[in-house]
Design a protein around this motif. Structure first.
Motif, PDB file in Angstrom:
ATOM      1  N   ILE A  51       0.847  -1.212   0.000  1.00  0.00           N
ATOM      2  CA  ILE A  51       0.000   0.000   0.000  1.00  0.00           C
ATOM      3  C   ILE A  51       0.874   1.251   0.000  1.00  0.00           C
ATOM      4  O   ILE A  51       0.649   2.195  -0.768  1.00  0.00           O
ATOM      5  CB  ILE A  51      -0.945  -0.002   1.216  1.00  0.00           C
ATOM      6  CG1 ILE A  51      -1.928  -1.171   1.126  1.00  0.00           C
ATOM      7  CG2 ILE A  51      -1.703   1.327   1.307  1.00  0.00           C
ATOM      8  CD1 ILE A  51      -2.777  -1.363   2.372  1.00  0.00           C
ATOM      9  N   ILE A  52       1.898   1.256   0.863  1.00  0.00           N
ATOM     10  CA  ILE A  52       2.801   2.415   0.923  1.00  0.00           C
ATOM     11  C   ILE A  52       3.500   2.609  -0.418  1.00  0.00           C
ATOM     12  O   ILE A  52       3.601   3.733  -0.929  1.00  0.00           O
ATOM     13  CB  ILE A  52       3.836   2.225   2.057  1.00  0.00           C
ATOM     14  CG1 ILE A  52       3.133   2.162   3.415  1.00  0.00           C
ATOM     15  CG2 ILE A  52       4.853   3.372   2.051  1.00  0.00           C
ATOM     16  CD1 ILE A  52       4.044   1.743   4.561  1.00  0.00           C
ATOM     17  N   HIS A  53       3.945   1.503  -0.994  1.00  0.00           N
ATOM     18  CA  HIS A  53       4.669   1.573  -2.271  1.00  0.00           C
ATOM     19  C   HIS A  53       3.770   2.090  -3.397  1.00  0.00           C
ATOM     20  O   HIS A  53       4.260   2.683  -4.370  1.00  0.00           O
ATOM     21  CB  HIS A  53       5.209   0.183  -2.621  1.00  0.00           C
ATOM     22  CG  HIS A  53       6.257   0.207  -3.683  1.00  0.00           C
ATOM     23  ND1 HIS A  53       6.531  -0.878  -4.487  1.00  0.00           N
ATOM     24  CD2 HIS A  53       7.097   1.193  -4.088  1.00  0.00           C
ATOM     25  CE1 HIS A  53       7.486  -0.560  -5.332  1.00  0.00           C
ATOM     26  NE2 HIS A  53       7.850   0.679  -5.116  1.00  0.00           N
ATOM     27  N   LYS A  54       2.489   1.890  -3.276  1.00  0.00           N
ATOM     28  CA  LYS A  54       1.548   2.364  -4.295  1.00  0.00           C
ATOM     29  C   LYS A  54       1.562   3.886  -4.383  1.00  0.00           C
ATOM     30  O   LYS A  54       1.377   4.462  -5.465  1.00  0.00           O
ATOM     31  CB  LYS A  54       0.141   1.857  -3.954  1.00  0.00           C
ATOM     32  CG  LYS A  54      -0.944   2.295  -4.930  1.00  0.00           C
ATOM     33  CD  LYS A  54      -2.298   1.725  -4.527  1.00  0.00           C
ATOM     34  CE  LYS A  54      -3.400   2.202  -5.469  1.00  0.00           C
ATOM     35  NZ  LYS A  54      -4.736   1.679  -5.053  1.00  0.00           N
ATOM     36  N   PHE A 283       7.170   1.913   9.934  1.00  0.00           N
ATOM     37  CA  PHE A 283       7.742   2.049   8.593  1.00  0.00           C
ATOM     38  C   PHE A 283       8.451   3.383   8.422  1.00  0.00           C
ATOM     39  O   PHE A 283       8.063   4.399   9.008  1.00  0.00           O
ATOM     40  CB  PHE A 283       6.635   1.949   7.525  1.00  0.00           C
ATOM     41  CG  PHE A 283       5.782   0.722   7.651  1.00  0.00           C
ATOM     42  CD1 PHE A 283       6.270  -0.524   7.294  1.00  0.00           C
ATOM     43  CD2 PHE A 283       4.489   0.802   8.138  1.00  0.00           C
ATOM     44  CE1 PHE A 283       5.492  -1.662   7.420  1.00  0.00           C
ATOM     45  CE2 PHE A 283       3.692  -0.324   8.261  1.00  0.00           C
ATOM     46  CZ  PHE A 283       4.196  -1.560   7.907  1.00  0.00           C
ATOM     47  N   THR A 284       9.505   3.359   7.608  1.00  0.00           N
ATOM     48  CA  THR A 284      10.077   4.584   7.057  1.00  0.00           C
ATOM     49  C   THR A 284       9.908   4.502   5.546  1.00  0.00           C
ATOM     50  O   THR A 284       9.955   3.405   4.977  1.00  0.00           O
ATOM     51  CB  THR A 284      11.571   4.732   7.417  1.00  0.00           C
ATOM     52  OG1 THR A 284      12.282   3.544   7.029  1.00  0.00           O
ATOM     53  CG2 THR A 284      11.739   4.946   8.904  1.00  0.00           C
ATOM     54  N   ALA A 285       9.685   5.643   4.924  1.00  0.00           N
ATOM     55  CA  ALA A 285       9.396   5.633   3.481  1.00  0.00           C
ATOM     56  C   ALA A 285       9.979   6.872   2.824  1.00  0.00           C
ATOM     57  O   ALA A 285       9.715   8.003   3.257  1.00  0.00           O
ATOM     58  CB  ALA A 285       7.887   5.575   3.251  1.00  0.00           C
ATOM     59  N   GLY A 286      10.773   6.641   1.796  1.00  0.00           N
ATOM     60  CA  GLY A 286      11.371   7.739   1.050  1.00  0.00           C
ATOM     61  C   GLY A 286      11.794   7.274  -0.318  1.00  0.00           C
ATOM     62  O   GLY A 286      11.462   6.160  -0.749  1.00  0.00           O
ATOM     63  N   LYS A 287      12.559   8.098  -1.013  1.00  0.00           N
ATOM     64  CA  LYS A 287      12.957   7.788  -2.388  1.00  0.00           C
ATOM     65  C   LYS A 287      13.896   6.586  -2.456  1.00  0.00           C
ATOM     66  O   LYS A 287      13.897   5.843  -3.438  1.00  0.00           O
ATOM     67  CB  LYS A 287      13.625   9.014  -3.020  1.00  0.00           C
ATOM     68  CG  LYS A 287      12.665  10.165  -3.279  1.00  0.00           C
ATOM     69  CD  LYS A 287      13.376  11.328  -3.960  1.00  0.00           C
ATOM     70  CE  LYS A 287      12.410  12.472  -4.243  1.00  0.00           C
ATOM     71  NZ  LYS A 287      13.080  13.618  -4.892  1.00  0.00           N
ATOM     72  N   ILE A 288      14.723   6.413  -1.434  1.00  0.00           N
ATOM     73  CA  ILE A 288      15.693   5.322  -1.472  1.00  0.00           C
ATOM     74  C   ILE A 288      15.046   3.990  -1.139  1.00  0.00           C
ATOM     75  O   ILE A 288      15.263   2.988  -1.829  1.00  0.00           O
ATOM     76  CB  ILE A 288      16.854   5.598  -0.493  1.00  0.00           C
ATOM     77  CG1 ILE A 288      17.613   6.849  -0.935  1.00  0.00           C
ATOM     78  CG2 ILE A 288      17.795   4.389  -0.418  1.00  0.00           C
ATOM     79  CD1 ILE A 288      18.723   7.263   0.021  1.00  0.00           C
ATOM     80  N   GLU A 289      14.221   3.954  -0.075  1.00  0.00           N
ATOM     81  CA  GLU A 289      13.613   2.690   0.306  1.00  0.00           C
ATOM     82  C   GLU A 289      12.378   2.889   1.167  1.00  0.00           C
ATOM     83  O   GLU A 289      12.224   3.929   1.818  1.00  0.00           O
ATOM     84  CB  GLU A 289      14.616   1.805   1.077  1.00  0.00           C
ATOM     85  CG  GLU A 289      15.000   2.368   2.436  1.00  0.00           C
ATOM     86  CD  GLU A 289      15.960   1.487   3.215  1.00  0.00           C
ATOM     87  OE1 GLU A 289      16.728   0.734   2.581  1.00  0.00           O
ATOM     88  OE2 GLU A 289      15.946   1.568   4.465  1.00  0.00           O
TER      89      GLU A 289
END
Length: 363
Positions: A51-54, A283-289
């Motif tokens: 879901i986050i990746h979407k 979760f952590t979410a950014g451009k790298i991962e």
């Protein structure tokens, strides 16, 4: 975090370990096929990552992981050196939880070390061997603590009190799971001994292919036992899961559909083991991962930040947090900020399962 797989010989431990970790270790049909402990890493499936990746574009997605240790089958008398005895028990001394594989199927081609299939008897055999091993630990430590306590040493007196409480419980043939101490120092002493029967247990009921939902009387008995202990049971067919693990995604989905399963049972095993260990993810979410981080339930913001790096905990200032539900509704972090849904939490904040975080720190 680490979980140890235990059970009698030939109950399917190594087959399940192979399927979980795709390690390809030996799993032949004879006792003590596994001599040295096998260690593998298992991803903890979490649909929230998808879901986050979407909504957040990234280079890679990294799930939480669980470390598994597969040891040889424990037989009656292991605590006294039967089989390969205490060598095997020592392999699970350092794990955080125990995955107890119990055979819940009849098959004349697969020998049973006790001569009959009786899951409750199997559980009691393992429990007794672990209790006997703990009794040995208690008796040895009590003698040492008693000598030191006689000199007036306060810590030794406290240690002796903890050990005497453990000895009383074990003498009643009760495992040390559930034993609690109000005094934090006593809790620390108790934890330091790494008692085998103090570790939380998840039962894995290994079934035949005609009982994938675990409706047999054998599985029901295991469920009743787990309920008495406040534990969980996951039903799994080791043979089927081993086959599924070797397939590519398309063939895997086709096989799952053909047997009426929505996902490999081993996904449920990984999640249940995670739960048994008292863990949750943020979760952590950014451009790298995009990454799932493992923390104990009840961890504070600084403690969660420390999982990434000790400097994050030491210099913690605050955390900016939003939820997966927020991301689904607003579809970007920018929109979440503009809607005033981004929370700012301080050092006392207790992390919630599924928080998406940015940590601000200064060292």
């Amino acid at each position: 975090m680490e979980a140890g797989i235990v059970g009698l010989p030939n109950v399917g431990k190594s087959t399940l370990f192979n399927a979980l970790t795709a390690a390809g270790i030996a799993s032949e049909n004879y006792p003590f096929c596994t001599i040295e402990p096998n260690v593998g890493i298992v991803n903890v499936p979490d649909p929230r990552l998808d879901i986050i990746h979407k909504y957040i574009t990234t280079d890679k997605v990294i799930p939480a992981i669980l470390r598994l240790v597969d040891i040889a089958g424990i037989v009656r008398g292991a605590s006294e050196g039967e089989g390969l005895g205490n060598k095997f028990l020592s392999h699970i001394r350092n794990v955080d939880a125990i995955l107890h594989v119990v055979r819940c199927f009849e098959n004349s081609d697969v020998i049973h070390v006790e001569g009959k299939v009786d899951p409750i008897s199997d559980i009691e055999t393992i429990d007794m061997e672990l209790m006997l091993a703990d009794m040995q630990t208690v008796d040895s430590a009590k003698d040492k603590a008693a000598k030191t306590a006689r000199s007036g040493n306060a810590e030794a007196k406290m240690r002796l009190a903890v050990l005497e409480t453990c000895a009383e419980r074990l003498a009643e043939e009760k495992p040390l799971r559930g034993l609690t101490f109000d005094d934090p120092e006593k809790r620390k002493i108790f934890k330091g001994y790494q008692f085998l029967t103090a570790k939380p247990v998840l039962y894995l009921a290994n079934v035949d292919e005609d009982d994938l939902q675990g409706e047999s009387e054998l599985v029901q008995r295991v469920r009743a036992r787990a309920e008495e202990e406040g534990g969980e049971v996951v039903v799994v067919c080791g043979r089927l899961e081993a086959e599924i693990a070797e397939l590519d995604e398309a063939d895997r989905n086709e096989m799952l559909e053909s047997v009426g399963l929505e996902e490999p049972a081993l996904a449920a095993v990984a999640r249940a083991a995670y739960h048994t260990l008292g863990l949750q993810s943020y979760f952590t979410a950014g451009k790298i991962e995009i990454r799932a981080w493992t923390i104990p339930i009840g961890a504070t913001g600084p403690q969660a930040a420390g999982v990434i790096h000790s400097d994050f905990e030491r210099g913690f200032i605050r955390a900016e947090i939003f939820s997966v539900t927020d991301l689904e509704q607003y579809q970007s972090e920018k929109a979440i900020r503009e809607a005033g849904k981004l929370r700012v939490e301080g050092k006392e904040y207790v992390m919630q399962d599924g928080d998406i975080c940015h940590f601000l720190f200064n060292v």
